[in-house]
Design a protein around this motif. Structure first.
Motif, PDB file in Angstrom:
ATOM      1  N   LEU A  59      12.539 -22.259  11.586  1.00 34.62           N
ATOM      2  CA  LEU A  59      12.774 -20.826  11.540  1.00 34.62           C
ATOM      3  C   LEU A  59      12.941 -20.287  12.954  1.00 34.62           C
ATOM      4  CD1 LEU A  59       9.964 -19.741   9.029  1.00 34.62           C
ATOM      5  CD2 LEU A  59      12.422 -19.904   8.523  1.00 34.62           C
ATOM      6  N   SER A  60      13.845 -19.328  13.076  1.00 31.82           N
ATOM      7  CA  SER A  60      13.913 -18.487  14.268  1.00 31.82           C
ATOM      8  C   SER A  60      13.216 -17.173  13.914  1.00 31.82           C
ATOM      9  CB  SER A  60      15.363 -18.203  14.653  1.00 31.82           C
ATOM     10  OG  SER A  60      16.116 -19.387  14.768  1.00 31.82           O
ATOM     11  N   LEU A  61      12.403 -16.665  14.815  1.00 26.05           N
ATOM     12  CA  LEU A  61      11.632 -15.451  14.534  1.00 26.05           C
ATOM     13  C   LEU A  61      11.968 -14.375  15.549  1.00 26.05           C
ATOM     14  CD1 LEU A  61       9.935 -16.328  12.149  1.00 26.05           C
ATOM     15  CD2 LEU A  61       9.718 -18.098  13.900  1.00 26.05           C
ATOM     16  N   THR A  62      12.229 -13.175  15.020  1.00 28.78           N
ATOM     17  CA  THR A  62      12.429 -12.025  15.881  1.00 28.78           C
ATOM     18  C   THR A  62      11.362 -10.996  15.536  1.00 28.78           C
ATOM     19  OG1 THR A  62      14.081 -10.444  16.685  1.00 28.78           O
ATOM     20  CG2 THR A  62      14.158 -10.979  14.335  1.00 28.78           C
ATOM     21  N   MET A  63      11.445  -9.828  16.139  1.00 29.04           N
ATOM     22  CA  MET A  63      10.405  -8.821  15.929  1.00 29.04           C
ATOM     23  C   MET A  63      10.368  -8.410  14.465  1.00 29.04           C
ATOM     24  SD  MET A  63       9.056  -8.715  18.804  1.00 29.04           S
ATOM     25  CE  MET A  63       7.910  -7.361  18.550  1.00 29.04           C
ATOM     26  N   PRO A  64       9.190  -8.202  13.889  1.00 35.56           N
ATOM     27  CA  PRO A  64       7.859  -8.183  14.522  1.00 35.56           C
ATOM     28  C   PRO A  64       7.035  -9.448  14.223  1.00 35.56           C
ATOM     29  CG  PRO A  64       7.742  -7.076  12.417  1.00 35.56           C
ATOM     30  CD  PRO A  64       9.140  -7.656  12.503  1.00 35.56           C
ATOM     31  N   LEU A  65       7.686 -10.607  14.202  1.00 33.73           N
ATOM     32  CA  LEU A  65       7.044 -11.812  13.675  1.00 33.73           C
ATOM     33  C   LEU A  65       6.607 -12.829  14.730  1.00 33.73           C
ATOM     34  CD1 LEU A  65       9.416 -12.448  10.629  1.00 33.73           C
ATOM     35  CD2 LEU A  65       7.283 -11.147  10.696  1.00 33.73           C
ATOM     36  N   LYS A  66       6.827 -12.554  15.996  1.00 31.94           N
ATOM     37  CA  LYS A  66       6.540 -13.578  17.004  1.00 31.94           C
ATOM     38  C   LYS A  66       5.041 -13.847  17.140  1.00 31.94           C
ATOM     39  CE  LYS A  66      10.801 -12.703  19.540  1.00 31.94           C
ATOM     40  NZ  LYS A  66      11.441 -12.373  20.839  1.00 31.94           N
ATOM     41  N   GLU A  67       4.222 -12.825  16.996  1.00 31.18           N
ATOM     42  CA  GLU A  67       2.775 -13.044  17.046  1.00 31.18           C
ATOM     43  C   GLU A  67       2.286 -13.709  15.772  1.00 31.18           C
ATOM     44  OE1 GLU A  67       0.867  -9.369  17.989  1.00 31.18           O
ATOM     45  OE2 GLU A  67       1.606  -9.330  20.055  1.00 31.18           O
ATOM     46  N   ASP A  77       4.175 -24.867  22.546  1.00 31.31           N
ATOM     47  CA  ASP A  77       4.578 -25.287  23.889  1.00 31.31           C
ATOM     48  C   ASP A  77       3.954 -24.363  24.934  1.00 31.31           C
ATOM     49  OD1 ASP A  77       6.170 -22.986  23.783  1.00 31.31           O
ATOM     50  OD2 ASP A  77       7.997 -23.989  24.445  1.00 31.31           O
ATOM     51  N   ALA A  78       4.117 -24.736  26.198  1.00 34.61           N
ATOM     52  CA  ALA A  78       3.452 -24.001  27.277  1.00 34.61           C
ATOM     53  C   ALA A  78       3.903 -22.552  27.338  1.00 34.61           C
ATOM     54  CB  ALA A  78       3.716 -24.696  28.614  1.00 34.61           C
ATOM     55  N   HIS A  79       5.192 -22.299  27.128  1.00 31.36           N
ATOM     56  CA  HIS A  79       5.684 -20.920  27.176  1.00 31.36           C
ATOM     57  C   HIS A  79       5.088 -20.072  26.061  1.00 31.36           C
ATOM     58  CE1 HIS A  79       9.534 -22.159  29.584  1.00 31.36           C
ATOM     59  NE2 HIS A  79       8.471 -22.027  30.357  1.00 31.36           N
ATOM     60  N   ALA A  80       4.921 -20.649  24.889  1.00 33.34           N
ATOM     61  CA  ALA A  80       4.299 -19.914  23.788  1.00 33.34           C
ATOM     62  C   ALA A  80       2.834 -19.622  24.098  1.00 33.34           C
ATOM     63  CB  ALA A  80       4.427 -20.707  22.486  1.00 33.34           C
ATOM     64  N   GLU A  81       2.129 -20.597  24.622  1.00 33.42           N
ATOM     65  CA  GLU A  81       0.711 -20.395  24.946  1.00 33.42           C
ATOM     66  C   GLU A  81       0.542 -19.296  25.985  1.00 33.42           C
ATOM     67  OE1 GLU A  81      -1.820 -21.414  23.486  1.00 33.42           O
ATOM     68  OE2 GLU A  81      -1.439 -23.367  22.559  1.00 33.42           O
ATOM     69  N   LEU A  82       1.408 -19.253  26.980  1.00 37.67           N
ATOM     70  CA  LEU A  82       1.295 -18.241  28.020  1.00 37.67           C
ATOM     71  C   LEU A  82       1.594 -16.847  27.503  1.00 37.67           C
ATOM     72  CD1 LEU A  82       2.942 -20.073  31.065  1.00 37.67           C
ATOM     73  CD2 LEU A  82       0.561 -19.311  30.904  1.00 37.67           C
ATOM     74  N   THR A  83       2.617 -16.710  26.690  1.00 35.91           N
ATOM     75  CA  THR A  83       3.071 -15.394  26.264  1.00 35.91           C
ATOM     76  C   THR A  83       2.419 -14.903  24.975  1.00 35.91           C
ATOM     77  OG1 THR A  83       4.921 -16.370  25.026  1.00 35.91           O
ATOM     78  CG2 THR A  83       5.334 -15.757  27.331  1.00 35.91           C
ATOM     79  N   GLY A  84       1.808 -15.814  24.206  1.00 36.33           N
ATOM     80  CA  GLY A  84       1.256 -15.425  22.911  1.00 36.33           C
ATOM     81  C   GLY A  84       2.320 -15.123  21.876  1.00 36.33           C
ATOM     82  N   ALA A  85       3.535 -15.629  22.098  1.00 35.78           N
ATOM     83  CA  ALA A  85       4.663 -15.344  21.212  1.00 35.78           C
ATOM     84  C   ALA A  85       5.415 -16.623  20.882  1.00 35.78           C
ATOM     85  CB  ALA A  85       5.617 -14.346  21.861  1.00 35.78           C
ATOM     86  N   VAL A  86       5.753 -16.791  19.607  1.00 35.38           N
ATOM     87  CA  VAL A  86       6.559 -17.923  19.129  1.00 35.38           C
ATOM     88  C   VAL A  86       7.813 -17.366  18.476  1.00 35.38           C
ATOM     89  CG1 VAL A  86       6.678 -19.647  17.269  1.00 35.38           C
ATOM     90  CG2 VAL A  86       4.735 -19.637  18.841  1.00 35.38           C
ATOM     91  N   ASN A  87       8.975 -17.767  18.982  1.00 37.08           N
ATOM     92  CA  ASN A  87      10.220 -17.333  18.344  1.00 37.08           C
ATOM     93  C   ASN A  87      10.931 -18.487  17.634  1.00 37.08           C
ATOM     94  OD1 ASN A  87      11.281 -18.770  20.548  1.00 37.08           O
ATOM     95  ND2 ASN A  87      13.001 -17.354  20.797  1.00 37.08           N
ATOM     96  N   THR A  88      10.294 -19.668  17.642  1.00 31.66           N
ATOM     97  CA  THR A  88      10.879 -20.846  16.995  1.00 31.66           C
ATOM     98  C   THR A  88       9.770 -21.666  16.354  1.00 31.66           C
ATOM     99  OG1 THR A  88      12.502 -20.915  18.801  1.00 31.66           O
ATOM    100  CG2 THR A  88      12.402 -22.822  17.330  1.00 31.66           C
TER     101      THR A  88
END
Length: 270
Positions: A59-67, A77-88
């Motif tokens: 799935l690709s996720l856009t707002m408001p589902l990234k959290e 992944d590291a970018h998700a852990e840092l930002t608290g957001a998953v878009n994939t």
């Protein structure tokens, strides 16, 4: 490969260009994968995710589902852990979460010739601002000034900056400006700042990367003056390339087979 399903979820979702981008890529790759779209609210996300069968790969996720997707991922992944957001989300027995927005910003800037920046200005303090801050760090930024309507909303960005060794300062949108190598605008599409504010930001803001791309040029981009202006379409394209790498072989850092023609087809679909 046949019988494989993917989609982009969000609310709203009718405007999304992701189905066109992904369809173009899968045609070039010779993959019979189905990629659709579905309107899913934050409250409905968990139930919708539970309802997917084994034919679903991601799935690709856009707002408001990234959290929501961040919480659903068993690994990140590291970018998700840092930002608290998953878009994939790469689905399976243990859903894996990724944030490809960070890499999408870095790749779009590199394509425009921006590969480093010591001081960066970020406009807005919403969800995309965290990805912009991590991207700024990867460009070598040591200082970031966040201009937001409510500077107190930047507290999380200040804390994130401390984790990645970037000094983050919060200012009002119309607050005093300092010289920057790069300005990253994460304001909602259609935002029109007062002329005095736009002029002050443009006067010493370096290149402008505006995450908004519809309508284009944005009001800010139209008033940026002589500085380079980069549309958010580049971020949209390159974050999708990284998503397709994940769906294809599980790693956003490993290029696709014949990636050049794939990217060209995706660009033409924008």
């Amino acid at each position: 490969m046949t019988g494989t399903r993917l989609a982009v979820w969000g609310d709203p979702i009718a405007h999304s260009k992701s189905p066109d981008l992904h369809a173009a890529a899968y045609r070039v790759l010779g993959m019979d994968w189905e990629y659709g779209r579905r309107q899913v609210t934050a409250d409905g996300f968990a139930g919708a995710l539970r309802g997917l069968d084994d034919s679903w790969r991601g799935l690709s996720l856009t707002m408001p589902l990234k959290e929501e997707a961040f919480r659903a991922a068993e690994t990140r992944d590291a970018h998700a852990e840092l930002t608290g957001a998953v878009n994939t989300l790469l689905l399976g027995d243990a859903p894996a979460g990724f944030n490809t927005d960070v890499g999408g910003i870095v790749d779009a800037l590199a394509e425009a010739g921006v590969t480093e920046a010591g001081t960066v200005r970020i406009l807005g303090a919403g969800a995309t601002a965290a990805s912009a801050l991590v991207a700024a760090s990867e460009l070598g930024a040591t200082r970031v000034v966040v201009h937001a309507r409510r500077p107190e909303r930047a507290a999380g960005l200040v804390a994130l900056g401390a984790r990645i060794d970037v000094v983050v300062e919060a200012q009002p949108l119309d607050g005093p400006t300092t010289s920057a190598d790069l300005t990253i605008a994460t304001l909602p599409s259609g935002t029109a700042l007062p002329v005095d504010t736009s002029t002050a930001l443009a006067a010493s803001g370096g290149a402008l990367f505006d995450a908004a791309y519809a309508p284009w040029p944005s009001a800010l981009a139209a008033n940026w003056g002589d500085g380079a202006v980069i549309s958010g379409l580049g971020m949209l394209l390159h974050q999708a390339v990284r998503q397709i790498r994940i769906f294809h072989h599980g790693d956003p850092r490993i290029e696709l087979p014949d990636e050049g023609p794939v990217v060209a087809a995706m660009r033409a679909a924008l």
